[in-house]
Design a protein around this motif. Sequence first.
Motif, mmCIF file in Angstrom:
data_model
loop_
_atom_site.group_PDB
_atom_site.id
_atom_site.type_symbol
_atom_site.label_atom_id
_atom_site.label_comp_id
_atom_site.label_asym_id
_atom_site.label_seq_id
_atom_site.Cartn_x
_atom_site.Cartn_y
_atom_site.Cartn_z
ATOM 1 N N LEU A 145 -35.702 -40.890 -49.913
ATOM 2 C CA LEU A 145 -36.926 -41.227 -50.651
ATOM 3 C C LEU A 145 -36.603 -42.009 -51.916
ATOM 4 O O LEU A 145 -37.359 -42.910 -52.310
ATOM 5 N N ASN A 146 -35.497 -41.650 -52.587
ATOM 6 C CA ASN A 146 -35.130 -42.372 -53.803
ATOM 7 C C ASN A 146 -34.794 -43.826 -53.516
ATOM 8 O O ASN A 146 -35.148 -44.717 -54.295
ATOM 9 N N SER A 149 -37.993 -45.610 -52.756
ATOM 10 C CA SER A 149 -38.910 -45.743 -53.892
ATOM 11 C C SER A 149 -38.720 -47.054 -54.646
ATOM 12 O O SER A 149 -39.430 -47.327 -55.615
ATOM 13 N N VAL A 153 -45.227 -49.185 -55.091
ATOM 14 C CA VAL A 153 -46.155 -48.117 -54.720
ATOM 15 C C VAL A 153 -47.327 -48.139 -55.686
ATOM 16 O O VAL A 153 -47.148 -48.272 -56.905
ATOM 17 N N LYS A 156 -48.997 -43.388 -57.870
ATOM 18 C CA LYS A 156 -47.818 -42.700 -58.378
ATOM 19 C C LYS A 156 -48.108 -41.271 -58.820
ATOM 20 O O LYS A 156 -47.202 -40.502 -59.095
ATOM 21 N N LEU A 162 -47.489 -40.041 -52.366
ATOM 22 C CA LEU A 162 -46.353 -40.929 -52.622
ATOM 23 C C LEU A 162 -45.325 -40.845 -51.487
ATOM 24 O O LEU A 162 -44.839 -41.869 -50.993
ATOM 25 N N GLU A 163 -45.009 -39.608 -51.055
ATOM 26 C CA GLU A 163 -44.075 -39.435 -49.940
ATOM 27 C C GLU A 163 -44.586 -40.127 -48.680
ATOM 28 O O GLU A 163 -43.823 -40.772 -47.960
ATOM 29 N N LEU A 166 -44.103 -43.855 -49.008
ATOM 30 C CA LEU A 166 -42.699 -44.269 -48.934
ATOM 31 C C LEU A 166 -42.134 -44.140 -47.519
ATOM 32 O O LEU A 166 -41.313 -44.950 -47.093
ATOM 33 N N LEU A 300 -37.691 -37.895 -57.628
ATOM 34 C CA LEU A 300 -37.639 -39.346 -57.435
ATOM 35 C C LEU A 300 -37.432 -40.042 -58.776
ATOM 36 O O LEU A 300 -38.139 -39.780 -59.746
ATOM 37 N N LYS A 302 -38.045 -42.948 -60.238
ATOM 38 C CA LYS A 302 -39.046 -43.682 -61.014
ATOM 39 C C LYS A 302 -40.317 -42.877 -61.280
ATOM 40 O O LYS A 302 -41.219 -43.347 -61.967
ATOM 41 N N TYR A 303 -40.388 -41.655 -60.730
ATOM 42 C CA TYR A 303 -41.635 -40.895 -60.832
ATOM 43 C C TYR A 303 -41.406 -39.481 -61.337
ATOM 44 O O TYR A 303 -42.206 -38.589 -61.077
#
Length: 463
Positions: A145-146, A149, A153, A156, A162-163, A166, A300, A302-303
């Motif tokens: 996921l990372n 990402s 997206v 957020k 989000l998952e 992605l 993650l 960025k989140y």
Amino acid sequence: MEKPHKIRLHVISPVHIGCDDTYEPTSFVIDTQRRRLIEFEPWSFLANLSEADKATFSRICSGDQLFPILKFIKQRYRASMGGNEVEIAPGLAAHYDKAMAASSSASNKEVVTHFVISRTAYSGETRLPFIPGSSVKGAMRTAYLNVASTRPVTDKGNLKALEQILLGGSFETDPFRMVKISDLMPIGDSIKKKVTYAINRRKDGNEARGPFQILETVTEGIFEGILNIDIPESKSGIKTPITLDALLSALRRFYTRELDRERKTLEGTGIVRINPEDLGRDGACPIRLGRHSGAEAMTLDKYRSIKIMQGRGEKKFLDHSTTVWLASDTAWSRTGTGLVPFGWASIQIKAIDDTKALWPRRSSVPLKRGFSESPTTDKPTEAPLSPPPPTAPEPTVWRGVLVRWNPGPQTLTTSHENKKAEVKIGADRTMVEESLHKRLFQKREAAKADVTVRPIGGNRFEI
């Protein structure tokens, strides 16, 4: 379905994977000279007591304090009673020695705080630790996921949404449904365990607030299991199937980056920094799993929104953690010397050769790093005539015995006249009378019942 692959995982730093089970203070003693915790069977301990000692023990147990019970057990335990041994941290041995020598009794709260030890996941049959496949899959999913990402997206705020964005699907169309990983079992005599303290430190090396924890960890060892990545059917709705190459690339990119970040953060603190070379030998990929792996390794990039407690109920949210949990030989440490990060391991994956046995012949010598098959020189021999199958032993009923539920290995156990019986039931509780469910499974207290057992050898029986 693609060909199955073998997974080999090497533990690099202490790993603890919770199993909702503990070493209870009344089921072990500590040999402080050898720094070993010795877990014994309570019924074996009782069976070896004299009638006078049984009367004394019964009188002590009728009170409401745990500490006198611990002292009695320590004084009466003998090596002939047997038990399973685990190495312990020097600080725990010293504290136990001091507590047993004290003339005054500790409170029940102090006993629970200082002597209840969380176990790592283990097999109820062999008592050896294992690595749950779900833990490995979770760590792989985080890495994948990372890497994913990096794509743009729009939503957020909703992590579930989000998952799905992605991975390109909901539960039914989640590509990780095609990834199946068995539990990873220990190889030979390679496994080393240790009961250690987990203490919280600020990332600048200073002491942080909060109590210590006592955890059983795997400090060294090799575990093996099987990985299957199924190929989804055309009508499955899975838009972005997982491939082995993509999975390995994600592991290497994400956890290498996380290790670099951790090493820079801990530089100059005196805390042990994991050597990248230990994680990349023989083409292995780094991975981090288990308790206290760090918030950054489970979220993650960025989140992130990590809750930071400020005291007096105040809190704030940051994109990074401000403290780190570390394995320690003592409950408190004023410096970072000797403290080790939790959860680092390396993982190798290779296709299974159909022309060879699934598992090579194993010796009692710990295997070396890398995949090296042990050559076999056995020549085929004529199979001897098989003897007639033995007659199945007749079951018997133990009446009015105490039955206990062990949530870690998910087994029911009981004993009768120095004989032990158990059965692994997992989530299926239909074999237990419904009237006993609350006492056994919720309160986790022993319940009296009539139990049908069958001998399986020696003093061992199955329920």
